[in-house]
Design an enzyme around this catalytic site. Structure first.
Site, PDB file in Angstrom:
ATOM      1  N   HIS A  74     -11.614   7.921  -2.781  1.00 56.88           N
ATOM      2  CA  HIS A  74     -10.974   7.656  -1.498  1.00 56.88           C
ATOM      3  C   HIS A  74     -11.494   6.360  -0.868  1.00 56.88           C
ATOM      4  CE1 HIS A  74     -11.153   8.184   2.989  1.00 56.88           C
ATOM      5  NE2 HIS A  74      -9.851   8.264   2.801  1.00 56.88           N
ATOM      6  N   GLU A  79      -9.795   3.542  -2.422  1.00 50.89           N
ATOM      7  CA  GLU A  79      -8.426   3.420  -1.893  1.00 50.89           C
ATOM      8  C   GLU A  79      -8.437   2.552  -0.615  1.00 50.89           C
ATOM      9  OE1 GLU A  79      -6.350   5.231   1.355  1.00 50.89           O
ATOM     10  OE2 GLU A  79      -6.632   7.008   0.075  1.00 50.89           O
TER      11      GLU A  79
END
Lengths: 475, 449
Positions: free
Chosen positions: A88, A91
């Site tokens: 994450h 990302e």
């Protein structure tokens, strides 16, 4: 009024359809021939580039716009030990500079072209998307391709973004007792399988993540052969293929680590977890079961999708009728199943007790509804109307630009095939009442020693302050 | 790469000059009995979306001791009508895959019907029944009351919800807007089927606006409009709430809560959607904090300093007040710094004109993103309804483009000098912020118990 209190459990319509995503049927199904000839739901095109990148195109000419998505076959459950949150975090870092673009410039350019962009990470995948006027498809494709192979990032931007994800964790989890319960429940349910770690990460590990961790993860997994491009909207398959060949087709195929996940599902879940918190005024009970995903068992998954529709999807479902209307034990109740996962999937049953109703009492009543299905099965009429409602959802699913792109994205990335999505309405119609009874018996019933594959969570009002706080134990 | 992008900007700039078709082909349809609707016909998918509102019949009309009345009406209208009791009515909706629900905002009472066109006849009949012959049986009324009370109790663990309660109470002090639209634990107890019947009489044809999109012809719609709405009362009396100015400006309220972050909610005065400078306000808000990524607030506070996961500003246009809102959260140690940075951005917007690039990008987004909000049947009907509720013309989407194009950096700065003033902030914090002085501490959450 339809009651949707369980926002964290099932708020987005996309996820609702997601639960229902179709899958392959076996050859012995007599109706397969008919299903094969029948109309496809989305009429999507599918290609594979020489470098292994898959492409799905879903033409929809209602408005002169497109959604462009790239899905990577990597998520939080693929993270190295001790590096929770890196998928994450990466990302986020993908917006902090790539191929000649300064930090933040990616999104700024998309906005300046009248578009929206964002990204999301789950246990099994990471996806990036833009929605924009169709004439800008090539531009966004070039920018996304620039990010696939040309991430650039300074130390300063890395550090400030680390603070952002820590704030995100506070906002999503640490401020909210119901989220704390979800974290603890997953941990109890999955034990040492990586699905037991939150996608956003454990705070201590998040604080220790380094630029090398992010870069290493990126280099390992962000390759064309580990990605699926999905484009929906005012385009043709040919046009997208030509552009993609020119833009993504120039990247070399690279070896990507094979997905090896710990298999600890044999180890029984920790049966009960509790979050007691002074801020809680409304208790909740939820029980999550580990059940097959579509990839693991398409037939059982389809049966579980129909079971969800009959037992828990709405205010006319069995669970709501029994607990809320007839027995007046709860103010809300439901059941949800999401079949799109690489490993096992999760089925959750939940209820909010009315004041004065004890947990034990409500829990017994919840079980009784599942037992009824396991013992007596369901009627043909219930089956028929549930299937017809699910098929209608497939028609409504077409009434969207981004929705169909999402459906193909999360289905294919978790192991479904094109036909599983296109022919889901035909496949779901093959589920029998007997199959539904069987999946209830197989996955949702305790044996003598309790539930092997389930964990039950209680959200409770707290003892007064000073006591050891439960959410800290979750860390 | 850079070169390609620069080329694209040039294209964007020239595009609006070209003659082209309307953004949406909207038709005004009038039924034989004189009920009007706007329609976008689209037969590509067998779906019809019908949205409607009864203007000015929203939660602001709830009596103080019956807060939540209008919301309860919206919860119970679809719980049994005519010969059909609650479960029979809901089961028929389910079996035919018809979505029928109602909602109540501060200003307006809303309805929403979505159906497959094959089931439209029955869908219209069920809607007609719900609107004209609701039963308000004791069982569903009591069930909805309990569900609302459970929702309130659940929300009490959500810091953002608490911040919204405090903000409404302080910013709209003395006005019906200060009430809790969803009711309080005790006022919900006071609401009877009789109260619901009497509020239901306010749903009259003189306040009705209707917007439709999808697989239906103008002729079919004209007759459906009469079928559905002609049985409603011609008109109704309501007591219009007074105009309102933002209350407690310059004050900062704190509700202390043991959480790692401070939730920050700020309101300040703004201008009406029908005002001439509204396009200017939209550009200003976009640059300030409306765009999320790329906005000044996001750049300074999230991207450069990592102080938050999200910070947004937005324009809020209500019947009796117009506002600019800011919403964010940050770790408790950074709350003072965050408030300081917001004030600095306010000053910068007043002190210097926005850059040519900011102006161009804002216009391109505001114009170019419109089609993205029109990509499904119910998004289209929703957009039409919103135009009608704001009394905007049927060709608004077409003239809006020219209005936005005409905005200059000087106009944005002039508006900023008129409007943006941290001294006019009404601020609410929830959490344990550090380093702030002159806070008014609240010990209870208003309009909950």
């Amino acid at each position: 009024m339809k009651f949707k209190w369980g926002a964290a459990l099932f708020c987005l319509s996309i996820l609702v359809f997601g639960v229902l995503t179709p899958q392959a049927l076996y050859a012995q199904e007599p109706q397969t021939t008919n299903a094969q000839t029948a109309e496809k739901t989305f009429n999507a095109a599918h290609f594979t580039l020489d470098n292994g990148m898959e492409i799905v195109v879903i033409p929809n000419h209602r408005a002169p716009v497109v959604t462009h998505m790239v899905w990577y076959r990597v998520g939080a459950a693929d993270e190295p030990e001790g590096k929770s949150g890196i998928a994450h975090f990466l990302e986020h870092l993908m917006f902090k500079g790539s191929d000649g673009l300064a930090p933040g410039e990616f999104s700024e350019i998309i906005r300046a072209l009248g578009g929206n962009d964002n990204a999301f990470t789950s246990q099994d995948y990471t996806a990036y998307f833009q929605s924009i006027a169709a004439e800008h498809l090539e531009t966004v494709m070039r920018m996304e391709a620039g990010r696939m192979r040309g991430l650039t990032l300074s130390e300063k931007d890395f550090l400030s973004e680390q603070n952002v994800i820590l704030e995100e964790r506070s906002q999503r989890i640490d401020n909210n007792p119901p989220s704390l319960l979800n974290v603890k429940l997953s941990e109890a349910l999955y034990r040492d399988h990586p699905y037991g770690d939150p996608v956003i990460g454990w705070r201590g590990e998040m604080e220790a993540l380094s630029w090398e961790d992010a870069k290493g993860f990126y280099d390992q997994y962000y390759a064309p052969n580990n990605a699926i491009l999905v484009v929906s909207g005012d385009v043709t398959g040919e046009h997208v293929l030509t552009l993609a060949q020119e833009i993504y087709g120039t990247f070399e195929q690279r070896p990507v680590p094979e997905r090896k996940r710990v298999k600890s599902f044999d180890k029984p879940a920790e049966p009960f977890v509790t979050v007691s918190h002074p801020a809680v005024r409304q208790p909740t009970i939820q029980r999550s079961f580990i059940v097959p995903s579509y990839r693991q068992n398409p037939l059982d998954s389809l049966a579980l999708q129909v079971l969800e529709e009959i037992v828990g999807a709405s205010s006319t479902s069995r669970l709501y009728k029994a607990l809320v209307i007839d027995q007046k034990l709860a103010s809300g109740a439901g059941l949800s199943y999401r079949g799109n996962a690489w490993d096992s999937a999760e089925l959750t049953i939940y209820a909010q007790p009315l004041p004065g109703i004890t947990h034990d009492f409500l829990e017994t009543a919840m079980n009784a509804e599942l037992q009824k299905i396991a013992k007596e099965g369901i009627s043909e009429e219930e089956l028929k109307s549930a299937i017809s409602r699910l098929q209608n959802q497939a028609i409504y699913a077409r009434d969207s630009l981004t929705g169909p792109a999402m459906i193909f994205g999360y289905s294919l990335i978790t192991g479904s095939r094109m036909d599983d999505v296109e022919r889901w309405p035909q496949n779901i119609a093959l589920v029998s009442a007997k199959q539904i009874q069987e999946v209830a018996q197989k996955y949702l019933m305790p044996d003598g020693a309790g539930f092997k594959n389930a964990a039950t969570g209680y959200l409770l009002p707290a003892p007064p302050p000073n006591t050891e706080k439960e959410e800290e134990a979750a860390e | 790469m850079k070169h390609v992008l620069i080329l694209c900007f040039a294209l964007i700039l020239t595009a609006p000059a070209q003659a082209r078709n309307s953004v949406l082909d909207i038709r005004a349809v009038t039924s034989p009995n004189g009920i009007e609707a706007w329609l976008v016909e689209d037969h590509s998918i067998p779906v019809i979306s019908l949205k409607f509102a009864f203007k000015n019949a929203g939660t602001a009309l709830d009596p103080k001791d019956k807060q939540g009345l209008s919301r309860m009406l919206s919860n119970t209208l679809d719980e049994g009508a005519g010969e059909l009791d609650s479960q029979t009515f809901q089961k028929e909706l389910q079996d035919l895959s018809i979505t029928l629900n109602f909602g109540s905002g501060r200003d307006h009472f809303m309805g929403n019907l979505k159906t497959l066109s094959t089931n439209k006849t029955r869908a219209f009949e069920l809607l007609t029944l719900a609107l004209t012959q609701p039963r308000f049986d004791e069982e569903p009324v009591s069930r909805m009351r309990k569900a609302n009370q459970a929702r309130i109790r659940s929300s009490l663990s959500k810091p953002n919800w608490i911040a919204a309660r405090v903000l409404n109470d302080r910013a709209f002090e003395g006005h019906p807007y200060a009430q809790n639209s969803g009711g309080t634990l005790s006022t919900l107890e006071n609401i009877t089927p009789g109260d619901l019947r009497s509020f239901h009489k306010k749903l009259s044809r003189d306040r009705l606006v209707v917007a439709v999109s999808g697989d239906i012809t103008a002729a079919e719609l004209a007759s459906a409009l009469d079928h559905i709405f002609a049985g409603l009362p011609e008109s109704s009396e309501i007591k219009t709430p007074a105009a309102l100015t933002l209350q407690n400006q310059g004050k900062t309220y704190l509700f202390k809560k043991d959480i790692p972050q401070t939730i920050i909610e700020i309101l300040q005065p703004s201008i009406d959607r029908k005002a001439l400078e509204y396009s200017t306000a939209q550009v200003m808000n976009f640059v300030l904090g409306g765009s999320g990524f790329g906005s000044r607030l996001t750049k300074t506070i999230r991207e450069e300093r990592g102080l938050t996961y999200g910070i947004y500003s937005y324009l809020q246009d209500m019947n009796h007040i117009d506002l600019l809102a800011i919403s964010s959260s940050t770790k408790n140690e950074s709350a003072a710094e965050m408030l300081e940075l917001i004030r600095a951005e306010w000053a910068r917007m007043r002190d210097e004109p926005i850059s040519e690039k900011e102006l161009t990008n804002a216009k391109s987004y505001l114009i170019g993103s419109l089609p993205l909000s029109l990509t499904s049947t119910d998004k289209i009907s929703g957009a039409l309804l919103s135009l009608k509720l704001d009394d905007l013309p049927i060709n608004y989407f077409d003239i809006r483009e020219a209005e936005i194009q005409a905005v200059t950096a000087e106009e944005v700065q002039a508006l900023a000098q008129d409007l943006l003033n941290p001294a006019h902030f009404t601020t609410v914090l929830v959490g344990q912020p550090e380093g702030l002085k002159n806070l008014e501490i609240l010990s209870t959450i208003p309009n909950v118990e």
